[in-house]
Structure formats: structure tokens, C-alpha cells
Design a protein around this motif. Structure first.
Motif, PDB file in Angstrom:
ATOM      1  N   VAL A   1       0.827  -1.210   0.651  1.00 17.84           N
ATOM      2  CA  VAL A   1      -0.111   0.421   0.311  1.00 17.84           C
ATOM      3  C   VAL A   1       0.649   1.190  -0.520  1.00 17.84           C
ATOM      4  O   VAL A   1       1.678   1.381   0.761  1.00 17.84           O
ATOM      5  CB  VAL A   1      -0.987   0.302   1.454  1.00 17.84           C
ATOM      6  CG1 VAL A   1       0.254   0.205   2.563  1.00 17.84           C
ATOM      7  CG2 VAL A   1      -1.910   1.480   1.485  1.00 17.84           C
ATOM      8  N   GLN A   2       0.876   2.147  -0.719  1.00 11.54           N
ATOM      9  CA  GLN A   2       1.397   3.645  -0.819  1.00 11.54           C
ATOM     10  C   GLN A   2       0.318   4.906  -0.412  1.00 11.54           C
ATOM     11  O   GLN A   2      -0.706   4.813  -0.339  1.00 11.54           O
ATOM     12  CB  GLN A   2       1.671   3.593  -2.067  1.00 11.54           C
ATOM     13  CG  GLN A   2       2.245   2.697  -3.339  1.00 11.54           C
ATOM     14  CD  GLN A   2       2.495   3.224  -4.441  1.00 11.54           C
ATOM     15  OE1 GLN A   2       2.228   3.959  -5.230  1.00 11.54           O
ATOM     16  NE2 GLN A   2       4.194   3.329  -4.971  1.00 11.54           N
ATOM     17  N   LEU A   3       1.101   5.133   0.393  1.00 10.35           N
ATOM     18  CA  LEU A   3       0.366   6.572   1.477  1.00 10.35           C
ATOM     19  C   LEU A   3       0.862   7.437   1.234  1.00 10.35           C
ATOM     20  O   LEU A   3       2.276   7.983   0.879  1.00 10.35           O
ATOM     21  CB  LEU A   3       0.920   5.965   2.696  1.00 10.35           C
ATOM     22  CG  LEU A   3       0.644   4.319   2.960  1.00 10.35           C
ATOM     23  CD1 LEU A   3       1.125   4.281   4.527  1.00 10.35           C
ATOM     24  CD2 LEU A   3      -1.422   4.463   3.172  1.00 10.35           C
ATOM     25  N   GLN A   4       0.002   8.978   1.539  1.00  7.12           N
ATOM     26  CA  GLN A   4       0.358  10.527   0.926  1.00  7.12           C
ATOM     27  C   GLN A   4       0.026  11.163   2.120  1.00  7.12           C
ATOM     28  O   GLN A   4      -1.339  10.866   2.230  1.00  7.12           O
ATOM     29  CB  GLN A   4       0.625  10.420  -0.145  1.00  7.12           C
ATOM     30  CG  GLN A   4       0.440  11.954  -0.829  1.00  7.12           C
ATOM     31  CD  GLN A   4       1.849  12.201  -0.712  1.00  7.12           C
ATOM     32  OE1 GLN A   4       2.843  11.835  -1.511  1.00  7.12           O
ATOM     33  NE2 GLN A   4       2.289  13.278   0.850  1.00  7.12           N
ATOM     34  N   ALA A   5       0.511  11.928   3.290  1.00  3.39           N
ATOM     35  CA  ALA A   5       0.128  12.409   3.724  1.00  3.39           C
ATOM     36  C   ALA A   5      -0.476  13.997   3.584  1.00  3.39           C
ATOM     37  O   ALA A   5       0.731  14.749   2.865  1.00  3.39           O
ATOM     38  CB  ALA A   5       0.726  12.313   6.049  1.00  3.39           C
ATOM     39  N   PHE A   6      -1.347  14.576   3.589  1.00  2.00           N
ATOM     40  CA  PHE A   6      -1.210  16.324   3.581  1.00  2.00           C
ATOM     41  C   PHE A   6      -2.463  16.605   4.400  1.00  2.00           C
ATOM     42  O   PHE A   6      -2.901  16.162   5.342  1.00  2.00           O
ATOM     43  CB  PHE A   6      -1.802  16.248   1.972  1.00  2.00           C
ATOM     44  CG  PHE A   6      -2.948  15.580   1.356  1.00  2.00           C
ATOM     45  CD1 PHE A   6      -3.394  14.034   0.891  1.00  2.00           C
ATOM     46  CD2 PHE A   6      -4.190  16.047   1.941  1.00  2.00           C
ATOM     47  CE1 PHE A   6      -4.567  13.675   0.783  1.00  2.00           C
ATOM     48  CE2 PHE A   6      -5.662  15.712   1.218  1.00  2.00           C
ATOM     49  CZ  PHE A   6      -5.652  14.195   1.163  1.00  2.00           C
ATOM     50  N   GLY A   7      -2.133  18.068   3.960  1.00  2.93           N
ATOM     51  CA  GLY A   7      -3.237  18.864   5.133  1.00  2.93           C
ATOM     52  C   GLY A   7      -2.751  19.734   6.342  1.00  2.93           C
ATOM     53  O   GLY A   7      -3.188  20.764   6.925  1.00  2.93           O
ATOM     54  N   GLY A   8      -1.137  19.631   5.931  1.00  4.70           N
ATOM     55  CA  GLY A   8      -0.012  20.274   6.667  1.00  4.70           C
ATOM     56  C   GLY A   8       0.105  21.713   6.549  1.00  4.70           C
ATOM     57  O   GLY A   8      -0.926  22.555   6.008  1.00  4.70           O
ATOM     58  N   GLY A   9      -0.022  22.194   7.581  1.00  2.00           N
ATOM     59  CA  GLY A   9       0.355  24.233   7.527  1.00  2.00           C
ATOM     60  C   GLY A   9       0.877  24.693   8.372  1.00  2.00           C
ATOM     61  O   GLY A   9       0.992  24.143   9.893  1.00  2.00           O
ATOM     62  N   LEU A  10       0.243  25.998   8.538  1.00  2.00           N
ATOM     63  CA  LEU A  10       0.818  26.580   9.884  1.00  2.00           C
ATOM     64  C   LEU A  10      -0.279  27.244  10.105  1.00  2.00           C
ATOM     65  O   LEU A  10      -1.207  27.495   9.974  1.00  2.00           O
ATOM     66  CB  LEU A  10       1.041  28.403   8.860  1.00  2.00           C
ATOM     67  CG  LEU A  10       1.925  29.413  10.358  1.00  2.00           C
ATOM     68  CD1 LEU A  10       2.857  28.385  11.596  1.00  2.00           C
ATOM     69  CD2 LEU A  10       2.242  31.069   9.260  1.00  2.00           C
ATOM     70  N   ALA A  23      -4.476   6.487   0.635  1.00  2.59           N
ATOM     71  CA  ALA A  23      -4.170   5.659   0.596  1.00  2.59           C
ATOM     72  C   ALA A  23      -4.375   4.936  -0.816  1.00  2.59           C
ATOM     73  O   ALA A  23      -5.658   4.959  -1.156  1.00  2.59           O
ATOM     74  CB  ALA A  23      -4.170   4.054   2.002  1.00  2.59           C
ATOM     75  N   SER A  24      -3.652   4.113  -1.419  1.00  7.22           N
ATOM     76  CA  SER A  24      -3.760   3.360  -3.280  1.00  7.22           C
ATOM     77  C   SER A  24      -3.749   1.911  -2.408  1.00  7.22           C
ATOM     78  O   SER A  24      -2.787   1.279  -1.275  1.00  7.22           O
ATOM     79  CB  SER A  24      -2.610   3.678  -4.249  1.00  7.22           C
ATOM     80  OG  SER A  24      -1.286   3.376  -3.421  1.00  7.22           O
ATOM     81  N   GLY A  25      -4.218   1.068  -3.424  1.00  9.39           N
ATOM     82  CA  GLY A  25      -4.448  -0.303  -3.181  1.00  9.39           C
ATOM     83  C   GLY A  25      -6.146  -0.620  -2.682  1.00  9.39           C
ATOM     84  O   GLY A  25      -5.650   0.273  -1.718  1.00  9.39           O
ATOM     85  N   ARG A  26      -6.594  -1.447  -2.856  1.00  2.93           N
ATOM     86  CA  ARG A  26      -7.736  -1.820  -2.528  1.00  2.93           C
ATOM     87  C   ARG A  26      -7.271  -2.745  -1.279  1.00  2.93           C
ATOM     88  O   ARG A  26      -8.673  -3.011  -0.722  1.00  2.93           O
ATOM     89  CB  ARG A  26      -8.310  -3.035  -3.754  1.00  2.93           C
ATOM     90  CG  ARG A  26      -8.754  -2.476  -5.165  1.00  2.93           C
ATOM     91  CD  ARG A  26      -9.121  -3.493  -5.548  1.00  2.93           C
ATOM     92  NE  ARG A  26      -8.175  -4.269  -6.189  1.00  2.93           N
ATOM     93  CZ  ARG A  26      -7.998  -5.047  -7.394  1.00  2.93           C
ATOM     94  NH1 ARG A  26      -9.913  -5.251  -7.920  1.00  2.93           N
ATOM     95  NH2 ARG A  26      -7.135  -5.720  -8.028  1.00  2.93           N
ATOM     96  N   THR A  27      -6.723  -3.138  -0.554  1.00  2.00           N
ATOM     97  CA  THR A  27      -6.840  -3.878   1.045  1.00  2.00           C
ATOM     98  C   THR A  27      -5.765  -2.877   2.082  1.00  2.00           C
ATOM     99  O   THR A  27      -6.288  -3.342   2.748  1.00  2.00           O
ATOM    100  CB  THR A  27      -5.043  -4.334   0.426  1.00  2.00           C
ATOM    101  OG1 THR A  27      -3.806  -3.670   0.612  1.00  2.00           O
ATOM    102  CG2 THR A  27      -5.473  -5.732  -0.522  1.00  2.00           C
ATOM    103  N   ASN A  76     -10.602   5.716   0.933  1.00  2.11           N
ATOM    104  CA  ASN A  76      -8.911   5.207   1.293  1.00  2.11           C
ATOM    105  C   ASN A  76      -8.207   6.126   1.857  1.00  2.11           C
ATOM    106  O   ASN A  76      -6.980   6.350   1.826  1.00  2.11           O
ATOM    107  CB  ASN A  76      -8.966   4.387   0.007  1.00  2.11           C
ATOM    108  CG  ASN A  76      -8.881   2.596  -0.442  1.00  2.11           C
ATOM    109  OD1 ASN A  76      -9.587   2.239   0.209  1.00  2.11           O
ATOM    110  ND2 ASN A  76      -7.967   2.424  -1.117  1.00  2.11           N
ATOM    111  N   THR A  77      -9.504   6.515   3.054  1.00  2.00           N
ATOM    112  CA  THR A  77      -8.288   7.735   3.747  1.00  2.00           C
ATOM    113  C   THR A  77      -7.763   7.713   5.190  1.00  2.00           C
ATOM    114  O   THR A  77      -9.157   7.275   5.832  1.00  2.00           O
ATOM    115  CB  THR A  77      -8.892   8.874   3.486  1.00  2.00           C
ATOM    116  OG1 THR A  77      -8.823   9.585   1.692  1.00  2.00           O
ATOM    117  CG2 THR A  77      -8.253   9.950   4.050  1.00  2.00           C
TER     118      THR A  77
END
Length: 122
Positions: A1-10, A23-27, A76-77
Motif C-alpha cells: 500500500v502506498q500512502l501520502q499525507a497532506f493537510g499540514g500548514g501554519l 492510500a492506494s490499493g484495494r487492501t 481509502n483515507t
């Protein structure tokens, strides 16, 4: 599974942010998910975890009562809602996935995403 976090900031102290981890992937639904953070000059630390069912959540003492982890398997989040942020919460935040039963202790996470920076100003 591949993951990507986002939403950070000041954000100012006392404010809120919501981080997302796609997340990518059906599992995806088979994995326990966790959030970790690493402040400059410090070791990475466990922040929160959620079971693959979503029924069980765990938090580091430093964020308990302020942060909430949740997941939406249809998207998938996994999310990390962060309230009452303090300057000591400033760090790069990472999401991770594991099938290990030690997930609640922040151990044996196999898959890691790129982090997202959260900066809390005083």
C-alpha cells in the motif's frame, strides 16, 4: 500500500488542523493505521493509531483529548483531527500502515507515507 499525507500548514496556538492520509490499493481496509511525528532534532514518535475495523483507537499521552484519529475505508483515507494545537506539536507528521498486532504501541509499521509539515506559532 502506498500512502501520502497532506493537510499540514501554519496555524496559531489554540487552532486546529485536519491531516489526511490517502492510500492506494484495494487492501487498505485490512491495515491498522497510525500517525507519527518528528520534530526537528528529535526522534520520530507515535501519535495515534486506529484498528483496521475502526473500532479501536490509541493515542500518545501528549495528544490525548486534543487529537482524534479516524478512517473512511470507502475513501481509502485516514484522518487526524488536531485541536488545541500548541507550539510543541510542530513537526513533520507521517502516516503509516501495518498488519501487526503491535500497532497500538507504534511498532512494526511496514508502510510509510511522505510527511506533511505542521507548524504551530505561539
Amino acid at each position: 500500500v502506498q500512502l501520502q499525507a497532506f493537510g499540514g500548514g501554519l496555524v496559531q496556538a489554540g487552532g486546529s488542523l485536519r491531516l489526511s492520509c490517502a492510500a492506494s490499493g484495494r487492501t487498505f481496509g485490512r491495515y491498522h493505521m497510525g500517525w507519527f511525528r518528528q520534530a526537528a532534532g528529535k526522534e520520530r514518535e507515535f501519535v495515534a493509531a486506529i484498528s483496521w475495523t475502526g473500532r479501536n483507537t490509541y493515542y500518545a499521552d501528549s495528544v490525548k483529548g486534543r487529537f482524534t484519529i479516524s478512517r473512511d475505508d470507502a475513501k481509502n483515507t485516514v484522518y487526524l483531527q488536531m485541536n488545541s494545537l500548541q507550539p510543541e506539536d510542530t513537526a513533520v507528521y507521517y502516516c503509516a500502515a501495518t498488519s501487526s498486532g503491535t500497532y497500538s504501541r507504534g511498532l512494526r509499521y511496514d508502510y510509510w507515507g511522505r510527511g506533511t509539515l505542521v507548524t504551530v506559532s505561539s
